[in-house]
Design an enzyme around this catalytic site. Sequence first.
Site, PDB file in Angstrom:
ATOM      1  N   ARG A   1      13.781   2.989 -32.019  1.00  0.00           N
ATOM      2  CA  ARG A   1      13.108   2.185 -30.981  1.00  0.00           C
ATOM      3  C   ARG A   1      12.800   3.042 -29.752  1.00  0.00           C
ATOM      4  O   ARG A   1      13.409   4.091 -29.553  1.00  0.00           O
ATOM      5  CB  ARG A   1      14.003   1.012 -30.561  1.00  0.00           C
ATOM      6  CG  ARG A   1      14.223   0.022 -31.672  1.00  0.00           C
ATOM      7  CD  ARG A   1      14.940  -1.227 -31.192  1.00  0.00           C
ATOM      8  NE  ARG A   1      16.345  -1.013 -30.912  1.00  0.00           N
ATOM      9  CZ  ARG A   1      16.945  -1.392 -29.783  1.00  0.00           C
ATOM     10  NH1 ARG A   1      16.251  -1.975 -28.831  1.00  0.00           N
ATOM     11  NH2 ARG A   1      18.244  -1.187 -29.617  1.00  0.00           N
TER      12      ARG A   1
ATOM     13  N   TYR B   1      25.741   4.111 -14.627  1.00  0.00           N
ATOM     14  CA  TYR B   1      24.773   4.681 -15.570  1.00  0.00           C
ATOM     15  C   TYR B   1      24.328   6.053 -15.051  1.00  0.00           C
ATOM     16  O   TYR B   1      24.283   7.033 -15.791  1.00  0.00           O
ATOM     17  CB  TYR B   1      23.585   3.726 -15.704  1.00  0.00           C
ATOM     18  CG  TYR B   1      22.423   4.261 -16.495  1.00  0.00           C
ATOM     19  CD1 TYR B   1      22.480   4.370 -17.885  1.00  0.00           C
ATOM     20  CD2 TYR B   1      21.237   4.655 -15.862  1.00  0.00           C
ATOM     21  CE1 TYR B   1      21.401   4.850 -18.609  1.00  0.00           C
ATOM     22  CE2 TYR B   1      20.157   5.135 -16.573  1.00  0.00           C
ATOM     23  CZ  TYR B   1      20.237   5.233 -17.949  1.00  0.00           C
ATOM     24  OH  TYR B   1      19.177   5.718 -18.665  1.00  0.00           O
TER      25      TYR B   1
HETATM   26  P1  NAP Z   1      16.098   1.474 -26.110  1.00  0.00           P
HETATM   27  O1  NAP Z   1      14.693   1.051 -26.292  1.00  0.00           O
HETATM   28  O2  NAP Z   1      17.111   0.501 -25.649  1.00  0.00           O
HETATM   29  O3  NAP Z   1      16.591   2.191 -27.434  1.00  0.00           O
HETATM   30  C1  NAP Z   1      17.869   2.744 -27.469  1.00  0.00           C
HETATM   31  C2  NAP Z   1      18.063   3.442 -28.767  1.00  0.00           C
HETATM   32  O4  NAP Z   1      19.359   4.055 -28.750  1.00  0.00           O
HETATM   33  C3  NAP Z   1      18.017   2.503 -29.954  1.00  0.00           C
HETATM   34  O5  NAP Z   1      17.298   3.115 -30.985  1.00  0.00           O
HETATM   35  C4  NAP Z   1      19.489   2.318 -30.301  1.00  0.00           C
HETATM   36  O6  NAP Z   1      19.741   2.126 -31.680  1.00  0.00           O
HETATM   37  C5  NAP Z   1      20.055   3.663 -29.909  1.00  0.00           C
HETATM   38  N1  NAP Z   1      21.491   3.591 -29.673  1.00  0.00           N
HETATM   39  C6  NAP Z   1      22.149   2.881 -28.717  1.00  0.00           C
HETATM   40  N2  NAP Z   1      23.475   3.054 -28.840  1.00  0.00           N
HETATM   41  C7  NAP Z   1      23.655   3.887 -29.874  1.00  0.00           C
HETATM   42  C8  NAP Z   1      24.788   4.461 -30.506  1.00  0.00           C
HETATM   43  N3  NAP Z   1      26.024   4.177 -30.075  1.00  0.00           N
HETATM   44  N4  NAP Z   1      24.607   5.281 -31.552  1.00  0.00           N
HETATM   45  C9  NAP Z   1      23.358   5.564 -32.007  1.00  0.00           C
HETATM   46  N5  NAP Z   1      22.235   5.053 -31.465  1.00  0.00           N
HETATM   47  C10 NAP Z   1      22.386   4.242 -30.416  1.00  0.00           C
HETATM   48  O7  NAP Z   1      16.194   2.676 -25.042  1.00  0.00           O
HETATM   49  P2  NAP Z   1      15.135   3.705 -24.468  1.00  0.00           P
HETATM   50  O8  NAP Z   1      14.633   3.145 -23.195  1.00  0.00           O
HETATM   51  O9  NAP Z   1      14.196   4.167 -25.511  1.00  0.00           O
HETATM   52  O10 NAP Z   1      16.143   4.876 -24.059  1.00  0.00           O
HETATM   53  C11 NAP Z   1      16.307   6.047 -24.803  1.00  0.00           C
HETATM   54  C12 NAP Z   1      17.033   7.059 -23.929  1.00  0.00           C
HETATM   55  O11 NAP Z   1      16.291   7.265 -22.731  1.00  0.00           O
HETATM   56  C13 NAP Z   1      18.419   6.600 -23.470  1.00  0.00           C
HETATM   57  O12 NAP Z   1      19.298   7.695 -23.453  1.00  0.00           O
HETATM   58  C14 NAP Z   1      18.168   6.096 -22.054  1.00  0.00           C
HETATM   59  O13 NAP Z   1      19.325   6.149 -21.261  1.00  0.00           O
HETATM   60  C15 NAP Z   1      17.115   7.089 -21.614  1.00  0.00           C
HETATM   61  N6  NAP Z   1      16.300   6.638 -20.479  1.00  0.00           N
HETATM   62  C16 NAP Z   1      15.522   5.521 -20.570  1.00  0.00           C
HETATM   63  C17 NAP Z   1      14.742   5.142 -19.481  1.00  0.00           C
HETATM   64  C18 NAP Z   1      13.862   3.927 -19.493  1.00  0.00           C
HETATM   65  O14 NAP Z   1      13.293   3.596 -18.433  1.00  0.00           O
HETATM   66  N7  NAP Z   1      13.670   3.254 -20.618  1.00  0.00           N
HETATM   67  C19 NAP Z   1      14.782   5.892 -18.311  1.00  0.00           C
HETATM   68  C20 NAP Z   1      15.594   7.024 -18.252  1.00  0.00           C
HETATM   69  C21 NAP Z   1      16.335   7.389 -19.353  1.00  0.00           C
HETATM   70  P3  NAP Z   1      19.556   0.670 -32.409  1.00  0.00           P
HETATM   71  O15 NAP Z   1      18.072   0.516 -32.547  1.00  0.00           O
HETATM   72  O16 NAP Z   1      20.263   0.811 -33.699  1.00  0.00           O
HETATM   73  O17 NAP Z   1      20.173  -0.338 -31.486  1.00  0.00           O
END
Ligand code: NAP
Length: 258
Positions: free
Chosen positions: A15, A156
Amino acid sequence: MAWSEQVAVVTGGGRGIGRATALLLAQRGAAVCVNYAARGDAADAVVAEITAAGGRAMAVAADVADNAAVTAMIDRVAAQWGAVTVLINNAGVGGQATLDTYDRDRFARMRAVNVDGIIHTTRAVMRGMRERGYGRIVNVGSIAGIGTALPGNAFYAASKAEVTILTRRFAMELGPQGITVNAVAPGFIRTDMTQGGRGRDNWAAIEKQLAERAMTGRIGEPQDIANAIAFLAAPESGWITAQTLVVDGGRMDYIGHA
Ligand code: NAP
């Protein structure tokens, strides 16, 4: 090494940012392990999209906070395609809390995923990378860890600040063996993490507010981050290491001293 010789693992590849990254690396020619924790359906859909386009992919479940599960995943990938050459540490969880609402167990779990997860995966791939004298590791941090001023993000942010320093320290340890370690620090990106649980009106208001804080006047899309990750993961990026590349559209609300 050409992209077609790369074996990549994208944690949380089903995702959001991980999905866009898995699709892009596969498009470049890498064999891609799409890791997931809970949403096997989402990971399977990414694998189906890659294979339909003629690429190589497999979905593997592993909670990155679980060291044994991570080791088993990396062994499985190596048995299928050979040693992992590209590791994208994308899996992460968010969570709002202030000093008043801080919950120790919740933060411990967040840290286990966001920080321990990176340690587990890096340790699991490093032997194979050392043997080849080649490796690309890209960690997904956050501008929160660098000091943005969005309220409710302290814990966070602390977990992501750890990602920034571990990136530099791991780069120092692994550099002599041809392994680069870099991070991408995304700004506010349209994913389940940011949109989840918000109604349409609430989301529109948040999107507008965050877009106004960026020089580019918009929030980010997963592809914006995937492009930066793929750049750092590329074979020709071998002399870039220990860096955190901020990809935030020019956010202007960093905590300062002024
Ligand atoms: P997201 O849409 O919530 O997706 C999170 C992904 O991480 C999912 O595929 C989930 O797997 C996986 N995940 C969560 N816990 C896990 C675990 N214990 N083991 C393996 N996989 C795990 O998040 P996103 O926004 O794409 O974020 C991705 C990264 O970017 C994260 O590190 C987040 O902190 C960072 N980030 C995001 C933003 C933002 O604005 N979105 C900004 C800065 C940094 P499942 O599908 O199986 O649940």
